[in-house]
Structures are given as C-alpha cells and as structure tokens.
Design a protein around this motif. Structure first.
Motif: not given
Length: 170
Positions: A53-59, A126-127, A133-138, A142-146
């Motif tokens: 989220l930080k990379k994309l300027g989102l909270t 916005g979409r 974010v959703n693609e990165a998390l999957a 990505g950050p949730m790779g573990a």
C-alpha cells in the motif's frame, strides 16, 4: 534442525501453555493463546499489506474501501453502507473518502432520494489501483508471498469462529 515452518516449536505453546499452571493462573490458557495467535497473525498480514500500500499511496482503509466498491455490482455505495461493510466509524470512512476523492479514485454524489445520504462511486483509476494491490498480494513474489497457498485455508479456518461471533452480515 527443523525442516519446515510446521516443524518449528511455537513459542506461544512453550512460552504460555507450559507455564500457565506453574504460575497459578486460573482458567484455561487456550482463549488467551487464541487471542495472541490471531493478534500476531493480524500484525504479520497488516505489515505485508502495508508494504504494498505504501508503494501505491494507499492506506489500509483506502484499500478496503476501493476493493469493497469494486465488488459492488454498480461500483457505488452510501457512505453509511461502506462504514458498516468495512466495520469502521463513519467519520473515518468519510475522511478516507475525502483522500480517495482527492486522488481521483472515487467520486461522490448526493443520493437521488435521500438528502442526508452521500453516494460514493469508484472511478476507473480507483478500480485499477485496487487491482494492482490485489494482484501484488496474490503474487508468490509479493509482500504476502510467505502465505502463498495458505490464503484460502486461513480464511476457511477462521470461518467457524467468525460465524459464532456473529460476523456474517454484509
């Protein structure tokens, strides 16, 4: 030497379960251990989410709102509905919508039949932002790779507890 994460000794078990009775604590240790385990997992997931989220300027709230709106059939919802869906105070939701609107990721309009209500609609950008974010998390990288391969199992394991807690309303 442990060969996988499953073979590691859980410090919650050795640190709490083994000492519970010895310290004279009344009751069962499992409620405390469950709260600790969920809280620690929550922190790990939030930390991973925050990296992206930080990379994309989102909270986090911004991400929750964008994805919630993207999931709506028409991409729109009342502010009050968004507050209920993301389980946040209406003021927090309104402030986040202000930020998302300033970034061009949502648009606000008056409700057509209720002067007190405001409609929030996700924009194409916005979409797109929520999708990134959703693609990165999957992604396994990505950050949730573990957690790759565990997302559905984790969700399904928590369902019985959410049901008995009454968290089934949308």
């Amino acid at each position: 030497m442990p060969t996988s994460a499953q073979d590691c000794v859980d410090p919650l078990v050795t640190g709490i379960l083994d000492r519970w009775e010895g310290q004279g604590l009344p009751g069962d240790p499992w409620p405390f251990m469950a709260v600790c385990a969920v809280g620690r997992l929550h922190q790990l997931l939030q930390k991973a989410l925050d990296v992206e989220l930080k990379k994309l300027g989102l909270t986090r709230t911004g991400y929750y709102l964008l994805t919630t709106l993207a999931l709506k059939t028409d991409g729109r919802a009342r502010l009050s509905t968004l507050s209920r869906l993301v389980m946040m105070h209406p003021t927090s939701v309104k402030l986040t919508v202000d930020q998302l609107e300033a970034a061009g990721w949502v648009a606000r309009s008056p409700h057509p039949s209720d002067r007190r209500a405001t409609i929030v609609e996700i924009t194409d950008s916005g979409r797109d932002r929520a999708g990134i974010v959703n693609e990165a998390l999957a992604s396994p990288d990505g950050p949730m790779g573990a957690f790759t391969g565990l997302h559905q199992d984790l969700f399904e394991a928590l369902q019985p507890a959410r049901r008995v807690g009454g968290d089934m309303e949308l």
